[in-house]
Design a protein around this motif. Structure first.
Motif, PDB file in Angstrom:
ATOM      1  N   ALA A 183       0.995  -1.181  -0.038  1.00 20.19           N
ATOM      2  CA  ALA A 183      -0.091  -0.118   0.158  1.00 20.19           C
ATOM      3  C   ALA A 183       0.815   1.326  -0.023  1.00 20.19           C
ATOM      4  O   ALA A 183       0.594   2.095  -0.766  1.00 20.19           O
ATOM      5  N   PRO A 184       1.911   1.501   0.933  1.00 13.22           N
ATOM      6  CA  PRO A 184       2.787   2.566   0.852  1.00 13.22           C
ATOM      7  C   PRO A 184       3.510   2.517  -0.496  1.00 13.22           C
ATOM      8  O   PRO A 184       3.730   3.750  -1.113  1.00 13.22           O
ATOM      9  N   LEU A 185       3.935   1.642  -0.945  1.00 17.74           N
ATOM     10  CA  LEU A 185       4.834   1.705  -2.277  1.00 17.74           C
ATOM     11  C   LEU A 185       3.784   2.006  -3.459  1.00 17.74           C
ATOM     12  O   LEU A 185       4.207   2.705  -4.336  1.00 17.74           O
ATOM     13  N   ALA A 186       2.344   1.588  -3.575  1.00 20.52           N
ATOM     14  CA  ALA A 186       1.536   1.980  -4.402  1.00 20.52           C
ATOM     15  C   ALA A 186       1.251   3.304  -4.443  1.00 20.52           C
ATOM     16  O   ALA A 186       1.320   4.126  -5.418  1.00 20.52           O
ATOM     17  N   TYR A 187       1.386   4.005  -3.076  1.00 22.17           N
ATOM     18  CA  TYR A 187       1.234   5.337  -3.009  1.00 22.17           C
ATOM     19  C   TYR A 187       2.189   6.060  -3.655  1.00 22.17           C
ATOM     20  O   TYR A 187       2.087   7.236  -4.237  1.00 22.17           O
ATOM     21  N   ARG A 226      -5.744   9.252  -3.700  1.00 20.43           N
ATOM     22  CA  ARG A 226      -4.397   8.492  -3.971  1.00 20.43           C
ATOM     23  C   ARG A 226      -4.401   7.309  -2.960  1.00 20.43           C
ATOM     24  O   ARG A 226      -3.821   6.291  -3.195  1.00 20.43           O
ATOM     25  N   ALA A 227      -4.516   7.621  -1.736  1.00 18.50           N
ATOM     26  CA  ALA A 227      -4.645   6.782  -0.920  1.00 18.50           C
ATOM     27  C   ALA A 227      -5.699   5.567  -0.887  1.00 18.50           C
ATOM     28  O   ALA A 227      -5.243   4.264  -0.677  1.00 18.50           O
ATOM     29  N   ALA A 228      -6.765   5.703  -1.458  1.00 17.62           N
ATOM     30  CA  ALA A 228      -7.924   4.907  -1.626  1.00 17.62           C
ATOM     31  C   ALA A 228      -7.261   3.820  -2.849  1.00 17.62           C
ATOM     32  O   ALA A 228      -7.381   2.528  -2.550  1.00 17.62           O
ATOM     33  N   THR A 229      -6.614   4.427  -3.797  1.00 21.69           N
ATOM     34  CA  THR A 229      -6.041   3.635  -4.879  1.00 21.69           C
ATOM     35  C   THR A 229      -5.062   2.744  -4.329  1.00 21.69           C
ATOM     36  O   THR A 229      -4.950   1.499  -4.696  1.00 21.69           O
ATOM     37  N   ALA A 230      -4.177   3.355  -3.449  1.00 18.69           N
ATOM     38  CA  ALA A 230      -2.958   2.567  -2.672  1.00 18.69           C
ATOM     39  C   ALA A 230      -3.639   1.347  -1.990  1.00 18.69           C
ATOM     40  O   ALA A 230      -3.025   0.267  -2.097  1.00 18.69           O
ATOM     41  N   ALA A 231      -4.878   1.774  -1.330  1.00 17.20           N
ATOM     42  CA  ALA A 231      -5.299   0.752  -0.526  1.00 17.20           C
ATOM     43  C   ALA A 231      -5.697  -0.527  -1.226  1.00 17.20           C
ATOM     44  O   ALA A 231      -5.709  -1.607  -0.950  1.00 17.20           O
ATOM     45  N   PHE A 232      -6.418  -0.014  -2.444  1.00 21.76           N
ATOM     46  CA  PHE A 232      -6.847  -1.128  -3.334  1.00 21.76           C
ATOM     47  C   PHE A 232      -5.789  -2.050  -3.719  1.00 21.76           C
ATOM     48  O   PHE A 232      -5.822  -3.324  -3.856  1.00 21.76           O
ATOM     49  N   GLY A 263      -4.640  -4.193  -1.065  1.00 22.26           N
ATOM     50  CA  GLY A 263      -5.639  -5.366  -0.871  1.00 22.26           C
ATOM     51  C   GLY A 263      -5.442  -6.447  -1.821  1.00 22.26           C
ATOM     52  O   GLY A 263      -5.434  -7.726  -1.458  1.00 22.26           O
ATOM     53  N   LEU A 264      -5.199  -6.072  -2.911  1.00 21.44           N
ATOM     54  CA  LEU A 264      -4.861  -7.037  -3.973  1.00 21.44           C
ATOM     55  C   LEU A 264      -3.712  -7.744  -3.804  1.00 21.44           C
ATOM     56  O   LEU A 264      -3.725  -9.270  -4.004  1.00 21.44           O
ATOM     57  N   ALA A 265      -2.660  -7.329  -3.145  1.00 19.49           N
ATOM     58  CA  ALA A 265      -1.283  -7.969  -3.081  1.00 19.49           C
ATOM     59  C   ALA A 265      -1.812  -8.905  -1.927  1.00 19.49           C
ATOM     60  O   ALA A 265      -1.017 -10.025  -1.775  1.00 19.49           O
ATOM     61  N   ALA A 266      -2.543  -8.461  -0.910  1.00 16.55           N
ATOM     62  CA  ALA A 266      -2.785  -9.287   0.160  1.00 16.55           C
ATOM     63  C   ALA A 266      -3.624 -10.589  -0.121  1.00 16.55           C
ATOM     64  O   ALA A 266      -3.373 -11.362   0.271  1.00 16.55           O
ATOM     65  N   ALA A 297       2.354   9.958   6.501  1.00 15.69           N
ATOM     66  CA  ALA A 297       1.249   9.682   7.285  1.00 15.69           C
ATOM     67  C   ALA A 297       0.547   8.182   7.089  1.00 15.69           C
ATOM     68  O   ALA A 297       0.209   7.487   7.607  1.00 15.69           O
ATOM     69  N   TRP A 298       0.501   8.442   5.492  1.00 18.36           N
ATOM     70  CA  TRP A 298      -0.229   6.913   4.966  1.00 18.36           C
ATOM     71  C   TRP A 298       0.581   5.868   5.208  1.00 18.36           C
ATOM     72  O   TRP A 298       0.103   4.643   5.414  1.00 18.36           O
ATOM     73  N   ALA A 299       1.935   6.037   5.033  1.00 21.08           N
ATOM     74  CA  ALA A 299       2.807   4.862   5.440  1.00 21.08           C
ATOM     75  C   ALA A 299       2.706   4.385   6.875  1.00 21.08           C
ATOM     76  O   ALA A 299       2.591   3.017   7.032  1.00 21.08           O
TER      77      ALA A 299
END
Lengths: 114, 147
Positions: free
Chosen positions: A28-32, A62-68, A71-74, B90-92
Protein backbone atom coordinates in the motif's frame (compact mmCIF):
# COMPACT_ATOMS: atom_id res chain seq x y z
CA UNK A 1 -10.09 -35.67 9.95
CA UNK A 2 -8.64 -35.58 13.49
CA UNK A 3 -8.69 -32.64 15.87
CA UNK A 4 -4.96 -32.20 15.22
CA UNK A 5 -5.59 -31.92 11.46
CA UNK A 6 -8.27 -29.30 12.06
CA UNK A 7 -5.93 -27.31 14.30
CA UNK A 8 -3.07 -27.52 11.79
CA UNK A 9 -5.33 -26.37 8.99
CA UNK A 10 -6.59 -23.47 11.11
CA UNK A 11 -3.01 -22.46 11.98
CA UNK A 12 -2.03 -22.59 8.30
CA UNK A 13 -4.98 -20.37 7.44
CA UNK A 14 -4.03 -17.88 10.17
CA UNK A 15 -0.42 -17.86 8.95
CA UNK A 16 -1.64 -17.02 5.42
CA UNK A 17 -3.76 -14.13 6.75
CA UNK A 18 -0.79 -12.81 8.73
CA UNK A 19 1.46 -12.88 5.65
CA UNK A 20 -1.34 -11.18 3.68
CA UNK A 21 -1.50 -8.38 6.26
CA UNK A 22 2.27 -7.85 5.99
CA UNK A 23 1.98 -7.82 2.18
CA UNK A 24 -0.70 -5.11 2.47
CA UNK A 25 1.57 -3.08 4.76
CA UNK A 26 4.40 -3.19 2.21
CA UNK A 27 2.46 -2.76 -1.04
CA UNK A 28 0.00 0.00 0.00
CA UNK A 29 2.73 2.59 0.76
CA UNK A 30 4.68 1.51 -2.34
CA UNK A 31 1.57 1.97 -4.51
CA UNK A 32 1.10 5.41 -2.96
CA UNK A 33 4.71 6.37 -3.71
CA UNK A 34 4.40 5.07 -7.27
CA UNK A 35 1.33 7.25 -7.87
CA UNK A 36 3.08 10.28 -6.40
CA UNK A 37 6.11 9.72 -8.64
CA UNK A 38 3.86 9.34 -11.71
CA UNK A 39 2.06 12.60 -10.74
CA UNK A 40 5.41 14.31 -10.40
CA UNK A 41 6.69 12.96 -13.72
CA UNK A 42 3.52 14.17 -15.51
CA UNK A 43 3.21 17.62 -13.93
CA UNK A 44 6.80 18.41 -12.93
CA UNK A 45 7.58 20.89 -10.16
CA UNK A 46 4.46 22.86 -9.26
CA UNK A 47 4.40 26.44 -8.04
CA UNK A 48 2.26 27.87 -5.24
CA UNK A 49 -0.44 29.34 -7.50
CA UNK A 50 -1.06 26.13 -9.47
CA UNK A 51 -1.26 24.20 -6.18
CA UNK A 52 -3.88 26.63 -4.86
CA UNK A 53 -5.89 26.34 -8.09
CA UNK A 54 -6.09 22.53 -7.87
CA UNK A 55 -9.83 21.85 -7.69
CA UNK A 56 -9.60 18.19 -6.71
CA UNK A 57 -8.17 16.89 -3.46
CA UNK A 58 -5.82 14.18 -4.75
CA UNK A 59 -4.82 12.75 -1.37
CA UNK A 60 -7.91 10.69 -0.44
CA UNK A 61 -8.08 9.25 -3.97
CA UNK A 62 -4.40 8.42 -3.99
CA UNK A 63 -4.72 6.73 -0.59
CA UNK A 64 -7.84 4.81 -1.68
CA UNK A 65 -6.11 3.60 -4.87
CA UNK A 66 -3.05 2.55 -2.87
CA UNK A 67 -5.31 0.67 -0.43
CA UNK A 68 -6.88 -1.15 -3.40
CA UNK A 69 -3.46 -2.30 -4.64
CA UNK A 70 -2.48 -3.26 -1.09
CA UNK A 71 -5.68 -5.30 -0.79
CA UNK A 72 -4.96 -7.01 -4.09
CA UNK A 73 -1.43 -7.90 -2.92
CA UNK A 74 -2.91 -9.27 0.32
CA UNK A 75 -5.31 -11.51 -1.62
CA UNK A 76 -2.44 -12.82 -3.75
CA UNK A 77 -0.27 -13.39 -0.66
CA UNK A 78 -3.13 -15.21 1.12
CA UNK A 79 -3.74 -17.59 -1.76
CA UNK A 80 -2.65 -21.17 -1.05
CA UNK A 81 -0.38 -21.22 -4.12
CA UNK A 82 1.64 -18.21 -2.95
CA UNK A 83 1.74 -19.39 0.66
CA UNK A 84 3.12 -22.80 -0.27
CA UNK A 85 5.81 -21.26 -2.50
CA UNK A 86 7.13 -19.00 0.31
CA UNK A 87 9.93 -20.52 2.39
CA UNK A 88 8.36 -20.36 5.86
CA UNK A 89 11.56 -19.66 7.77
CA UNK A 90 12.42 -16.69 5.54
CA UNK A 91 9.08 -14.84 5.58
CA UNK A 92 9.90 -13.00 8.80
CA UNK A 93 13.39 -12.03 7.62
CA UNK A 94 12.08 -10.80 4.24
CA UNK A 95 9.37 -8.80 6.01
CA UNK A 96 11.85 -7.19 8.41
CA UNK A 97 14.15 -6.20 5.53
CA UNK A 98 11.14 -4.90 3.60
CA UNK A 99 10.02 -2.79 6.59
CA UNK A 100 13.43 -1.12 6.93
CA UNK A 101 13.81 -0.48 3.21
CA UNK A 102 10.24 0.77 2.98
CA UNK A 103 10.67 3.23 5.86
CA UNK A 104 13.83 4.69 4.32
CA UNK A 105 12.25 4.88 0.84
CA UNK A 106 9.12 6.64 2.13
CA UNK A 107 11.15 9.18 4.09
CA UNK A 108 13.52 10.02 1.24
CA UNK A 109 10.89 10.20 -1.52
CA UNK A 110 8.36 12.13 0.61
CA UNK A 111 11.12 14.63 1.31
CA UNK A 112 12.36 14.89 -2.30
CA UNK A 113 8.92 14.91 -3.98
CA UNK A 114 6.52 16.65 -1.55
CA UNK B 1 -12.03 28.41 19.23
CA UNK B 2 -13.50 27.12 15.97
CA UNK B 3 -14.46 23.46 15.44
CA UNK B 4 -11.65 23.06 12.89
CA UNK B 5 -9.11 24.49 15.32
CA UNK B 6 -10.35 22.08 18.00
CA UNK B 7 -10.16 19.10 15.62
CA UNK B 8 -6.67 20.19 14.56
CA UNK B 9 -5.60 20.20 18.19
CA UNK B 10 -7.17 16.77 18.83
CA UNK B 11 -5.49 15.43 15.66
CA UNK B 12 -2.11 16.70 16.88
CA UNK B 13 -2.50 15.20 20.34
CA UNK B 14 -3.59 11.85 18.92
CA UNK B 15 -0.56 11.90 16.60
CA UNK B 16 1.86 12.41 19.49
CA UNK B 17 0.08 9.70 21.52
CA UNK B 18 0.35 7.38 18.51
CA UNK B 19 4.16 7.74 18.51
CA UNK B 20 4.31 6.46 22.10
CA UNK B 21 1.66 3.80 21.51
CA UNK B 22 3.46 2.37 18.44
CA UNK B 23 6.64 1.84 20.46
CA UNK B 24 4.84 -0.45 22.93
CA UNK B 25 4.07 -3.39 20.57
CA UNK B 26 7.38 -2.76 18.75
CA UNK B 27 9.22 -3.55 22.00
CA UNK B 28 6.94 -6.31 23.32
CA UNK B 29 6.73 -8.24 20.02
CA UNK B 30 10.48 -8.19 19.29
CA UNK B 31 11.09 -11.68 20.73
CA UNK B 32 8.14 -13.13 18.83
CA UNK B 33 6.51 -14.71 21.87
CA UNK B 34 2.82 -15.73 21.69
CA UNK B 35 0.47 -12.88 22.57
CA UNK B 36 -0.79 -12.36 26.10
CA UNK B 37 -4.20 -10.79 26.67
CA UNK B 38 -2.52 -7.48 27.61
CA UNK B 39 -0.48 -7.43 24.40
CA UNK B 40 -3.61 -8.13 22.35
CA UNK B 41 -5.22 -5.08 23.97
CA UNK B 42 -2.09 -3.03 23.33
CA UNK B 43 -2.05 -3.98 19.64
CA UNK B 44 -5.77 -3.32 19.23
CA UNK B 45 -5.66 0.05 20.99
CA UNK B 46 -2.50 1.14 19.14
CA UNK B 47 -4.04 0.31 15.77
CA UNK B 48 -7.26 2.11 16.74
CA UNK B 49 -5.31 5.17 17.93
CA UNK B 50 -3.32 5.43 14.70
CA UNK B 51 -6.51 5.01 12.65
CA UNK B 52 -8.27 7.68 14.75
CA UNK B 53 -5.36 10.13 14.35
CA UNK B 54 -5.46 9.57 10.56
CA UNK B 55 -9.25 9.89 10.45
CA UNK B 56 -9.28 13.21 12.34
CA UNK B 57 -6.63 14.44 9.88
CA UNK B 58 -8.91 13.51 6.99
CA UNK B 59 -11.90 15.32 8.56
CA UNK B 60 -9.99 18.63 8.65
CA UNK B 61 -8.31 18.10 5.27
CA UNK B 62 -10.90 20.00 3.22
CA UNK B 63 -10.95 22.84 5.75
CA UNK B 64 -7.17 22.99 5.63
CA UNK B 65 -7.21 23.16 1.80
CA UNK B 66 -9.77 25.96 1.92
CA UNK B 67 -8.64 28.09 4.89
CA UNK B 68 -4.95 27.43 5.61
CA UNK B 69 -3.16 26.03 2.56
CA UNK B 70 -3.52 29.02 0.20
CA UNK B 71 -2.10 31.47 2.75
CA UNK B 72 0.63 29.03 3.74
CA UNK B 73 1.62 28.44 0.11
CA UNK B 74 1.88 32.15 -0.59
CA UNK B 75 3.65 33.21 2.60
CA UNK B 76 5.58 30.10 3.72
CA UNK B 77 5.99 27.96 0.61
CA UNK B 78 8.61 25.62 2.12
CA UNK B 79 6.44 24.94 5.16
CA UNK B 80 3.44 24.25 2.90
CA UNK B 81 5.55 21.66 1.07
CA UNK B 82 6.40 20.08 4.43
CA UNK B 83 2.67 19.49 4.90
CA UNK B 84 2.64 17.52 1.64
CA UNK B 85 5.63 15.50 2.90
CA UNK B 86 3.80 14.89 6.19
CA UNK B 87 0.69 13.53 4.51
CA UNK B 88 2.71 11.08 2.39
CA UNK B 89 4.50 9.74 5.49
CA UNK B 90 1.23 9.55 7.45
CA UNK B 91 -0.21 7.11 4.90
CA UNK B 92 2.78 4.80 5.38
CA UNK B 93 2.33 4.98 9.19
CA UNK B 94 -1.33 3.94 8.89
CA UNK B 95 -0.72 1.02 6.52
CA UNK B 96 2.31 -0.25 8.46
CA UNK B 97 0.39 -0.15 11.76
CA UNK B 98 -2.68 -1.83 10.26
CA UNK B 99 -0.64 -4.57 8.60
CA UNK B 100 1.51 -5.21 11.67
CA UNK B 101 -1.55 -5.23 13.94
CA UNK B 102 -3.52 -7.74 11.89
CA UNK B 103 -0.42 -9.92 11.30
CA UNK B 104 0.37 -10.08 15.03
CA UNK B 105 -3.24 -10.72 16.07
CA UNK B 106 -3.94 -13.55 13.61
CA UNK B 107 -0.52 -15.24 13.70
CA UNK B 108 -0.60 -18.81 15.10
CA UNK B 109 1.32 -19.65 18.28
CA UNK B 110 4.38 -21.06 16.48
CA UNK B 111 4.72 -18.11 14.02
CA UNK B 112 7.53 -16.38 15.91
CA UNK B 113 9.09 -14.89 12.76
CA UNK B 114 5.82 -13.22 11.75
CA UNK B 115 5.46 -11.53 15.15
CA UNK B 116 9.09 -10.38 15.00
CA UNK B 117 8.40 -8.95 11.55
CA UNK B 118 5.32 -7.19 12.97
CA UNK B 119 7.59 -5.70 15.68
CA UNK B 120 9.90 -4.35 12.95
CA UNK B 121 6.89 -2.87 11.12
CA UNK B 122 5.75 -1.19 14.35
CA UNK B 123 9.24 0.19 14.97
CA UNK B 124 9.38 1.70 11.45
CA UNK B 125 5.83 3.04 11.88
CA UNK B 126 6.84 4.66 15.22
CA UNK B 127 9.84 6.35 13.60
CA UNK B 128 7.76 7.63 10.67
CA UNK B 129 5.01 8.73 13.08
CA UNK B 130 7.57 10.71 15.07
CA UNK B 131 8.61 12.51 11.87
CA UNK B 132 4.94 13.13 11.00
CA UNK B 133 4.09 14.50 14.46
CA UNK B 134 7.18 16.73 14.46
CA UNK B 135 6.37 18.12 11.02
CA UNK B 136 2.73 18.63 12.03
CA UNK B 137 3.74 20.57 15.15
CA UNK B 138 6.08 22.76 13.11
CA UNK B 139 3.50 23.43 10.38
CA UNK B 140 0.79 24.31 12.92
CA UNK B 141 3.18 26.67 14.68
CA UNK B 142 3.83 28.49 11.38
CA UNK B 143 0.22 28.57 10.19
CA UNK B 144 -2.75 26.64 11.54
CA UNK B 145 -6.50 27.24 11.52
CA UNK B 146 -7.50 30.72 12.76
CA UNK B 147 -8.54 31.02 16.42
Amino acid sequence: MTALDVEQRRDEQRRRWAVAALAFAVVAPLAYIAQRLIDHALTGDTDALSMIRQARAAYPWRAATAAFWGGLAAIVAASPATASSLPRSHVGRYAMAAAGALGATVLVLAWLFP
Amino acid sequence: MTVLRLLESIHGHLGVLAVAALLHPAILLRRGRPLSRGLRWSIGLTTALVALAFATGLTIYDGYREHVRPQLLLEHYDTALLFETKEHIAWAVLTLALGAGVAALVSPRDAKAIRQAAAAFYAVAALLCLVTASLGTWITAVGGFPQ
